[in-house]
Design a protein around this motif. Structure first.
Motif, PDB file in Angstrom:
ATOM      1  N   PRO A  95     -33.268 -24.879  -4.623  1.00  0.00           N
ATOM      2  CA  PRO A  95     -32.444 -25.790  -5.418  1.00  0.00           C
ATOM      3  C   PRO A  95     -31.027 -25.859  -4.851  1.00  0.00           C
ATOM      4  N   TYR A  96     -30.443 -27.033  -4.909  1.00  0.00           N
ATOM      5  CA  TYR A  96     -29.147 -27.292  -4.292  1.00  0.00           C
ATOM      6  C   TYR A  96     -28.004 -27.245  -5.288  1.00  0.00           C
ATOM      7  N   SER A  97     -26.848 -26.976  -4.738  1.00  0.00           N
ATOM      8  CA  SER A  97     -25.570 -27.184  -5.414  1.00  0.00           C
ATOM      9  C   SER A  97     -24.721 -27.982  -4.435  1.00  0.00           C
ATOM     10  N   TRP A  98     -23.995 -28.965  -4.918  1.00  0.00           N
ATOM     11  CA  TRP A  98     -23.165 -29.814  -4.060  1.00  0.00           C
ATOM     12  C   TRP A  98     -21.743 -29.854  -4.582  1.00  0.00           C
ATOM     13  N   ALA A  99     -20.820 -29.907  -3.663  1.00  0.00           N
ATOM     14  CA  ALA A  99     -19.426 -30.233  -3.986  1.00  0.00           C
ATOM     15  C   ALA A  99     -18.862 -30.970  -2.781  1.00  0.00           C
ATOM     16  N   ILE A 100     -18.045 -31.947  -3.047  1.00  0.00           N
ATOM     17  CA  ILE A 100     -17.292 -32.618  -1.996  1.00  0.00           C
ATOM     18  C   ILE A 100     -15.837 -32.257  -2.250  1.00  0.00           C
ATOM     19  N   LEU A 123     -23.628 -20.928   0.772  1.00  0.00           N
ATOM     20  CA  LEU A 123     -22.759 -22.092   0.647  1.00  0.00           C
ATOM     21  C   LEU A 123     -22.347 -22.459   2.066  1.00  0.00           C
ATOM     22  N   GLN A 124     -22.779 -23.612   2.516  1.00  0.00           N
ATOM     23  CA  GLN A 124     -22.516 -24.100   3.864  1.00  0.00           C
ATOM     24  C   GLN A 124     -21.355 -25.092   3.782  1.00  0.00           C
ATOM     25  N   PHE A 125     -20.363 -24.931   4.644  1.00  0.00           N
ATOM     26  CA  PHE A 125     -19.192 -25.802   4.669  1.00  0.00           C
ATOM     27  C   PHE A 125     -19.295 -26.735   5.873  1.00  0.00           C
ATOM     28  N   THR A 171     -10.834 -31.021   8.785  1.00  0.00           N
ATOM     29  CA  THR A 171     -10.710 -32.294   8.068  1.00  0.00           C
ATOM     30  C   THR A 171     -10.412 -32.030   6.600  1.00  0.00           C
ATOM     31  N   ASN A 172      -9.835 -33.030   5.942  1.00  0.00           N
ATOM     32  CA  ASN A 172      -9.518 -32.893   4.518  1.00  0.00           C
ATOM     33  C   ASN A 172     -10.734 -33.078   3.623  1.00  0.00           C
ATOM     34  N   LEU A 173     -11.749 -33.772   4.107  1.00  0.00           N
ATOM     35  CA  LEU A 173     -12.968 -33.955   3.319  1.00  0.00           C
ATOM     36  C   LEU A 173     -14.018 -32.975   3.819  1.00  0.00           C
ATOM     37  N   VAL A 174     -14.592 -32.230   2.878  1.00  0.00           N
ATOM     38  CA  VAL A 174     -15.540 -31.164   3.205  1.00  0.00           C
ATOM     39  C   VAL A 174     -16.707 -31.229   2.228  1.00  0.00           C
ATOM     40  N   THR A 175     -17.908 -31.142   2.761  1.00  0.00           N
ATOM     41  CA  THR A 175     -19.090 -30.991   1.913  1.00  0.00           C
ATOM     42  C   THR A 175     -19.409 -29.509   1.808  1.00  0.00           C
ATOM     43  N   VAL A 176     -19.632 -29.047   0.587  1.00  0.00           N
ATOM     44  CA  VAL A 176     -20.126 -27.691   0.367  1.00  0.00           C
ATOM     45  C   VAL A 176     -21.552 -27.855  -0.134  1.00  0.00           C
ATOM     46  N   LEU A 177     -22.478 -27.349   0.645  1.00  0.00           N
ATOM     47  CA  LEU A 177     -23.885 -27.481   0.328  1.00  0.00           C
ATOM     48  C   LEU A 177     -24.435 -26.099  -0.001  1.00  0.00           C
ATOM     49  N   GLY A 178     -24.772 -25.898  -1.256  1.00  0.00           N
ATOM     50  CA  GLY A 178     -25.290 -24.608  -1.698  1.00  0.00           C
ATOM     51  C   GLY A 178     -26.800 -24.622  -1.800  1.00  0.00           C
ATOM     52  N   ARG A 179     -27.406 -23.542  -1.380  1.00  0.00           N
ATOM     53  CA  ARG A 179     -28.853 -23.360  -1.503  1.00  0.00           C
ATOM     54  C   ARG A 179     -29.092 -22.001  -2.148  1.00  0.00           C
ATOM     55  N   THR A 180     -30.030 -21.976  -3.084  1.00  0.00           N
ATOM     56  CA  THR A 180     -30.370 -20.728  -3.774  1.00  0.00           C
ATOM     57  C   THR A 180     -31.870 -20.506  -3.669  1.00  0.00           C
ATOM     58  N   GLU A 181     -32.238 -19.288  -3.328  1.00  0.00           N
ATOM     59  CA  GLU A 181     -33.665 -18.972  -3.167  1.00  0.00           C
ATOM     60  C   GLU A 181     -34.434 -19.218  -4.450  1.00  0.00           C
ATOM     61  N   LEU A 182     -35.555 -19.880  -4.313  1.00  0.00           N
ATOM     62  CA  LEU A 182     -36.483 -20.107  -5.417  1.00  0.00           C
ATOM     63  C   LEU A 182     -37.641 -19.140  -5.206  1.00  0.00           C
ATOM     64  N   LYS A 183     -37.686 -18.093  -6.010  1.00  0.00           N
ATOM     65  CA  LYS A 183     -38.670 -17.035  -5.783  1.00  0.00           C
ATOM     66  C   LYS A 183     -40.083 -17.455  -6.197  1.00  0.00           C
TER      67      LYS A 183
END
Length: 189
Positions: A95-100, A123-125, A171-183
């Protein structure tokens, strides 16, 4: 979007011809224009596609997965499928989490909780150029709680007290892409 890309390519061609005007022996030929346009496309396409995704998630209020604006996380309680098309191939087992993030005005602090059940998370930047420039997660920073300061270009700061690390973006715009293990699916959501 196509008009934006076309406008950028025209601007690069015009810029190239301006540089060549200083050289009286240089002329912009059809072949050189095609080469410049090709190189501009190779260079610019990842940024345009990345901005398209950022726009959908942070600015397009009609988009089904709108996250609520800049500097806000949205956590999804579903596994993504092939019908989710904002990115090319989303995982279907995390499952993902997103932030811009918009770092134009000031840095942003990302705070993560302690992970007690040995669950993988990351959390990948990703900057506007599509470079992966930082990670927070079980493999890189561990399972403990932490606070991380994310800075934009020109925001040189020393690590403040209470901050575990500083992550700097070009850059001033950054995507933060979160992934969490689904057991176990789907009961673990």
């Amino acid at each position: 979007m196509r008009s934006l890309i076309f406008s950028a390519l025209l601007a690069l061609l015009a810029l190239s011809s301006c540089f060549q005007k200083g050289n009286k022996n240089a002329a912009l030929t059809g072949d050189s224009a095609r080469i410049i346009a090709h190189d501009a496309w190779i260079y610019a396409f990842p940024m345009f596609n990345n901005y398209r995704t950022m726009y959908l998630y942070a600015l397009d209020k009609k988009y089904p997965d709108y996250i609520g604006g800049f500097n806000q996380f949205r956590n999804y309680t579903k596994s993504f499928t092939s019908s989710d098309t904002a990115v090319v191939t989303p995982n279907n087992d995390t499952p993902y989490s997103w932030a811009i993030l918009n770092l134009s005005d000031e840095p942003v602090i990302i705070e993560v909780p302690e992970i007690k059940d040995k669950r993988y998370y990351a959390l990948q930047f990703i900057d506007l150029y599509t470079f992966n420039f930082g990670y927070i997660g079980s493999r890189t920073t561990g399972d403990g709680a932490g606070k991380y300061l994310v800075t934009g270009p020109g925001q040189q700061v020393d690590k403040p007290a209470g901050i575990n690390g500083v992550i700097s973006s070009e850059t001033n715009l950054v995507t933060v892409l979160g992934r969490t293990e689904l057991k176990t699916a789907p009961g673990d959501i």
